[in-house]
Design a protein around this motif. Structure first.
Motif, PDB file in Angstrom:
ATOM      1  N   LYS A  90       0.841  -1.201   0.000  1.00 36.85           N
ATOM      2  CA  LYS A  90       0.000   0.000   0.000  1.00 36.85           C
ATOM      3  C   LYS A  90       0.877   1.253   0.000  1.00 36.85           C
ATOM      4  O   LYS A  90       0.603   2.206  -0.740  1.00 36.85           O
ATOM      5  CB  LYS A  90      -0.930   0.001   1.208  1.00 36.85           C
ATOM      6  CG  LYS A  90      -1.844   1.193   1.221  1.00 36.85           C
ATOM      7  CD  LYS A  90      -2.859   1.132   2.326  1.00 36.85           C
ATOM      8  CE  LYS A  90      -3.611   2.439   2.332  1.00 36.85           C
ATOM      9  NZ  LYS A  90      -5.011   2.296   2.413  1.00 36.85           N
ATOM     10  N   GLN A  91       1.936   1.257   0.820  1.00 41.49           N
ATOM     11  CA  GLN A  91       2.856   2.397   0.828  1.00 41.49           C
ATOM     12  C   GLN A  91       3.454   2.614  -0.561  1.00 41.49           C
ATOM     13  O   GLN A  91       3.520   3.743  -1.042  1.00 41.49           O
ATOM     14  CB  GLN A  91       4.002   2.157   1.814  1.00 41.49           C
ATOM     15  CG  GLN A  91       3.630   2.198   3.258  1.00 41.49           C
ATOM     16  CD  GLN A  91       4.799   1.770   4.149  1.00 41.49           C
ATOM     17  OE1 GLN A  91       5.798   1.233   3.675  1.00 41.49           O
ATOM     18  NE2 GLN A  91       4.653   2.002   5.447  1.00 41.49           N
ATOM     19  N   LEU A  92       3.887   1.532  -1.189  1.00 38.21           N
ATOM     20  CA  LEU A  92       4.506   1.640  -2.505  1.00 38.21           C
ATOM     21  C   LEU A  92       3.518   2.155  -3.544  1.00 38.21           C
ATOM     22  O   LEU A  92       3.906   2.898  -4.454  1.00 38.21           O
ATOM     23  CB  LEU A  92       5.075   0.289  -2.944  1.00 38.21           C
ATOM     24  CG  LEU A  92       6.251  -0.238  -2.138  1.00 38.21           C
ATOM     25  CD1 LEU A  92       6.676  -1.612  -2.638  1.00 38.21           C
ATOM     26  CD2 LEU A  92       7.428   0.724  -2.173  1.00 38.21           C
ATOM     27  N   SER A  93       2.254   1.780  -3.428  1.00 38.09           N
ATOM     28  CA  SER A  93       1.260   2.220  -4.405  1.00 38.09           C
ATOM     29  C   SER A  93       1.030   3.725  -4.333  1.00 38.09           C
ATOM     30  O   SER A  93       0.596   4.334  -5.310  1.00 38.09           O
ATOM     31  CB  SER A  93      -0.059   1.475  -4.207  1.00 38.09           C
ATOM     32  OG  SER A  93      -0.707   1.912  -3.036  1.00 38.09           O
ATOM     33  N   LEU A  94       1.324   4.320  -3.185  1.00 36.07           N
ATOM     34  CA  LEU A  94       1.125   5.755  -3.013  1.00 36.07           C
ATOM     35  C   LEU A  94       2.350   6.576  -3.412  1.00 36.07           C
ATOM     36  O   LEU A  94       2.267   7.800  -3.480  1.00 36.07           O
ATOM     37  CB  LEU A  94       0.752   6.056  -1.557  1.00 36.07           C
ATOM     38  CG  LEU A  94      -0.539   5.385  -1.061  1.00 36.07           C
ATOM     39  CD1 LEU A  94      -0.726   5.641   0.426  1.00 36.07           C
ATOM     40  CD2 LEU A  94      -1.733   5.860  -1.866  1.00 36.07           C
ATOM     41  N   MET A  95       3.463   5.930  -3.673  1.00 36.07           N
ATOM     42  CA  MET A  95       4.697   6.628  -4.024  1.00 36.07           C
ATOM     43  C   MET A  95       4.793   6.845  -5.530  1.00 36.07           C
ATOM     44  O   MET A  95       4.322   6.035  -6.317  1.00 36.07           O
ATOM     45  CB  MET A  95       5.920   5.813  -3.584  1.00 36.07           C
ATOM     46  CG  MET A  95       6.068   5.653  -2.118  1.00 36.07           C
ATOM     47  SD  MET A  95       7.551   4.657  -1.779  1.00 36.07           S
ATOM     48  CE  MET A  95       7.412   4.449  -0.037  1.00 36.07           C
ATOM     49  N   ALA A  96       5.401   7.944  -5.901  1.00 37.63           N
ATOM     50  CA  ALA A  96       5.686   8.208  -7.313  1.00 37.63           C
ATOM     51  C   ALA A  96       7.090   7.690  -7.591  1.00 37.63           C
ATOM     52  O   ALA A  96       8.084   8.357  -7.305  1.00 37.63           O
ATOM     53  CB  ALA A  96       5.590   9.702  -7.600  1.00 37.63           C
TER      54      ALA A  96
ATOM     55  N   GLU B 216      13.016   1.982  -9.550  1.00 38.88           N
ATOM     56  CA  GLU B 216      12.860   2.156  -8.099  1.00 38.88           C
ATOM     57  C   GLU B 216      11.799   1.211  -7.551  1.00 38.88           C
ATOM     58  O   GLU B 216      11.979   0.601  -6.494  1.00 38.88           O
ATOM     59  CB  GLU B 216      12.475   3.604  -7.783  1.00 38.88           C
ATOM     60  CG  GLU B 216      13.576   4.608  -8.034  1.00 38.88           C
ATOM     61  CD  GLU B 216      13.097   6.040  -7.917  1.00 38.88           C
ATOM     62  OE1 GLU B 216      13.909   6.878  -7.485  1.00 38.88           O
ATOM     63  OE2 GLU B 216      11.932   6.316  -8.259  1.00 38.88           O
ATOM     64  N   LEU B 217      10.686   1.098  -8.292  1.00 41.00           N
ATOM     65  CA  LEU B 217       9.614   0.208  -7.860  1.00 41.00           C
ATOM     66  C   LEU B 217      10.087  -1.243  -7.814  1.00 41.00           C
ATOM     67  O   LEU B 217       9.825  -1.961  -6.843  1.00 41.00           O
ATOM     68  CB  LEU B 217       8.406   0.338  -8.782  1.00 41.00           C
ATOM     69  CG  LEU B 217       7.210  -0.558  -8.451  1.00 41.00           C
ATOM     70  CD1 LEU B 217       6.691  -0.275  -7.045  1.00 41.00           C
ATOM     71  CD2 LEU B 217       6.117  -0.376  -9.486  1.00 41.00           C
TER      72      LEU B 217
ATOM     73  N   ALA C 201       0.275  -7.567 -10.299  1.00 40.53           N
ATOM     74  CA  ALA C 201      -0.119  -7.370 -11.695  1.00 40.53           C
ATOM     75  C   ALA C 201       0.329  -5.987 -12.130  1.00 40.53           C
ATOM     76  O   ALA C 201       0.087  -4.994 -11.440  1.00 40.53           O
ATOM     77  CB  ALA C 201      -1.629  -7.506 -11.828  1.00 40.53           C
ATOM     78  N   GLY C 202       0.993  -5.919 -13.258  1.00 39.64           N
ATOM     79  CA  GLY C 202       1.445  -4.647 -13.799  1.00 39.64           C
ATOM     80  C   GLY C 202       0.407  -4.061 -14.733  1.00 39.64           C
ATOM     81  O   GLY C 202      -0.422  -4.766 -15.291  1.00 39.64           O
TER      82      GLY C 202
END
Length: 72
Positions: free
Chosen positions: A36-42, A47-48, A69-70
Motif C-alpha cells: 500500500k505504501q509503494l502504491s502511493l509513491m511516485a 525504483e519500484l 499485476a502490472g
C-alpha cells in the motif's frame, strides 16, 4: 522411513503448525502494508522493482501468496 542408512521421522505438532501460520500471517500483514505504501509513491520502474525486491526478501513466505499485476 529408512533411507540410505538414515532414519527419517516426520513429526507433526499442532503448536508448530499454529506458530508457522502466525508467522506467515504477520509477514502477510506487513507485506500488504508495504505494498500500500509503494502504491502511493511516485516511483520510476527501476525504483519500484528495487522496492518490490526488498519487500520480497523481507517477507518470502507471504510473497508466495500475493500476485503482483502490472499495468500496460
Amino acid at each position: 522411513m529408512p533411507r540410505d542408512g538414515e532414519l527419517y521421522v516426520f513429526a507433526d505438532s499442532a503448536n508448530r503448525v499454529a506458530k508457522e501460520r502466525a508467522m506467515r500471517r504477520r509477514q502477510l500483514k506487513w507485506l500488504w502494508a508495504r505494498l500500500k505504501q509503494l502504491s502511493l509513491m511516485a516511483l520510476s520502474r527501476e525504483e519500484l522493482l528495487m522496492k518490490l525486491g526488498a519487500a520480497r526478501a523481507h517477507a518470502p513466505a507471504a510473497w508466495r501468496l500475493v500476485v503482483i499485476a502490472g499495468s500496460a
